[in-house]
Design a protein around this motif. Structure first.
Motif, PDB file in Angstrom:
ATOM      1  N   UNK A 147     -41.020  10.961 -46.415  1.00 37.81           N
ATOM      2  CA  UNK A 147     -42.443  11.133 -46.093  1.00 37.81           C
ATOM      3  C   UNK A 147     -43.050   9.818 -45.594  1.00 37.81           C
ATOM      4  N   UNK A 148     -43.847   9.939 -44.546  1.00 40.68           N
ATOM      5  CA  UNK A 148     -44.530   8.773 -43.973  1.00 40.68           C
ATOM      6  C   UNK A 148     -46.031   9.052 -43.963  1.00 40.68           C
ATOM      7  N   UNK A 149     -46.801   8.104 -44.471  1.00 40.40           N
ATOM      8  CA  UNK A 149     -48.259   8.214 -44.471  1.00 40.40           C
ATOM      9  C   UNK A 149     -48.834   7.120 -43.572  1.00 40.40           C
ATOM     10  N   UNK A 150     -49.655   7.521 -42.632  1.00 40.79           N
ATOM     11  CA  UNK A 150     -50.272   6.587 -41.694  1.00 40.79           C
ATOM     12  C   UNK A 150     -51.789   6.757 -41.768  1.00 40.79           C
ATOM     13  N   UNK A 151     -52.469   5.644 -41.902  1.00 40.28           N
ATOM     14  CA  UNK A 151     -53.934   5.690 -41.964  1.00 40.28           C
ATOM     15  C   UNK A 151     -54.506   5.274 -40.613  1.00 40.28           C
ATOM     16  N   UNK A 152     -55.301   6.151 -40.060  1.00 41.40           N
ATOM     17  CA  UNK A 152     -55.952   5.889 -38.774  1.00 41.40           C
ATOM     18  C   UNK A 152     -57.315   5.262 -39.044  1.00 41.40           C
ATOM     19  N   UNK A 153     -57.433   3.954 -38.760  1.00 39.57           N
ATOM     20  CA  UNK A 153     -58.676   3.244 -39.049  1.00 39.57           C
ATOM     21  C   UNK A 153     -59.820   3.715 -38.155  1.00 39.57           C
ATOM     22  N   UNK A 154     -59.520   4.089 -36.933  1.00 38.05           N
ATOM     23  CA  UNK A 154     -60.573   4.533 -36.030  1.00 38.05           C
ATOM     24  C   UNK A 154     -61.180   5.855 -36.489  1.00 38.05           C
ATOM     25  N   UNK A 155     -60.310   6.792 -36.873  1.00 36.95           N
ATOM     26  CA  UNK A 155     -60.790   8.100 -37.314  1.00 36.95           C
ATOM     27  C   UNK A 155     -61.150   8.099 -38.795  1.00 36.95           C
ATOM     28  N   UNK A 156     -60.619   7.128 -39.518  1.00 44.52           N
ATOM     29  CA  UNK A 156     -60.923   7.048 -40.939  1.00 44.52           C
ATOM     30  C   UNK A 156     -60.223   8.087 -41.787  1.00 44.52           C
ATOM     31  N   UNK A 157     -59.112   8.608 -41.290  1.00 43.98           N
ATOM     32  CA  UNK A 157     -58.358   9.611 -42.039  1.00 43.98           C
ATOM     33  C   UNK A 157     -56.874   9.237 -42.052  1.00 43.98           C
ATOM     34  N   UNK A 158     -56.169   9.802 -42.989  1.00 41.07           N
ATOM     35  CA  UNK A 158     -54.739   9.553 -43.091  1.00 41.07           C
ATOM     36  C   UNK A 158     -53.944  10.707 -42.515  1.00 41.07           C
ATOM     37  N   UNK A 159     -52.773  10.396 -41.996  1.00 38.59           N
ATOM     38  CA  UNK A 159     -51.869  11.403 -41.446  1.00 38.59           C
ATOM     39  C   UNK A 159     -50.538  11.344 -42.201  1.00 38.59           C
ATOM     40  N   UNK A 160     -49.985  12.501 -42.445  1.00 37.01           N
ATOM     41  CA  UNK A 160     -48.696  12.596 -43.138  1.00 37.01           C
ATOM     42  C   UNK A 160     -47.708  13.330 -42.244  1.00 37.01           C
ATOM     43  N   UNK A 161     -46.549  12.759 -42.102  1.00 40.38           N
ATOM     44  CA  UNK A 161     -45.478  13.426 -41.371  1.00 40.38           C
ATOM     45  C   UNK A 161     -44.143  13.024 -41.990  1.00 40.38           C
TER      46      UNK A 161
END
Length: 234
Positions: A147-161
């Motif tokens: 599992x990889x978690x990436x936080x998008x600072x511009x959108x202010x949300x995290x993504x999981x893939x």
């Protein structure tokens, strides 16, 4: 990946009425077809508890039995699919819990042991590598999924893939002998699932029996065995 509690898993199998019903029907029909085919029996008439039914050509009942088995196999698979997924998770856990296959070093934050030759992922950047999943994809393809978690600072949300590391692709550190070693451990734990743990046969035996009954029936109708023996002897 979530750990599977073996006791809860077995209890769920035992308490699933739909699964148990279709498993029982599949075993009964498959066994009946195998016995009728091997014994060379021909159905002359069919009886019920209430009345007697005569057929102009009762031998065609065996084809109805084949169709019934195929239908029940489809229904049984739909009920058992979730358990098959849980069994795959359970098998993955058993394989990766073996220190000869996988070790995650929390100090160095990296994978060690056999899979350490292939998995070059820093746990500080990808914490999910500490709890990966061993995927069996077809006959030869094997992957490590994490599992990889990436936080998008511009959108202010995290993504999981989920990332895949293909074990069937080789390099200087990971060679075919390492891949074969992983397959060997996989086969060891698959064999243990059959001979030491009951959940695998609880789920898969009715399906194997159903396919065995169909294969025996087809071979009998095509006279494959008789033709092979005649060819081999003469």
């Amino acid at each position: 990946m979530d750990k599977i509690d073996i006791t809860d898993f077995q209890d769920n199998i035992d308490n699933d009425k739909g699964l148990t019903y279709h498993r029982r029907i599949l075993v009964i029909l498959s066994t009946t077809l195998i016995c009728l085919t091997i014994a060379g029996a021909k159905i002359k008439e069919a009886n019920t508890f209430i009345f007697k039914i005569e057929f102009e050509d009762p031998s065609y009942l065996i084809y109805f039995l084949v169709a019934s088995i195929l239908f029940i196999m489809l229904r049984y698979y739909s009920y058992s699919e979730s358990y098959i997924g849980k069994f795959k998770n359970l098998l993955s856990t058993r394989i990766l819990d073996d220190y000869r296959v996988f070790i995650y070093n929390p100090v160095e934050q990296q994978v060690e042991s056999l899979l350490g030759k292939k998995v070059n992922v820093f746990g500080g950047d990808c914490p999910g590598i500490a709890d990966p999943f061993y995927e069996i994809d077809g006959i030869f393809k094997r992957n490590i999924i994490y599992r990889v978690e990436v936080y998008d600072e511009e959108e202010g949300i995290g993504h999981i893939y989920y990332e895949r590391i293909p074990l069937h692709q080789f390099n200087d550190q990971w060679v075919i002998s390492d891949y074969i070693a992983v397959i060997r451990y996989e086969l060891i734990y698959k064999a243990a699932s059959v001979f030491k743990h009951r959940e695998y046969l609880d789920i898969m035996f009715p399906m194997y029996l159903g396919w065995g009954a169909i294969i025996v029936f087809v071979f009998d109708r095509l006279k494959v065995v008789d033709n092979f023996i005649s060819w081999f002897v003469f």
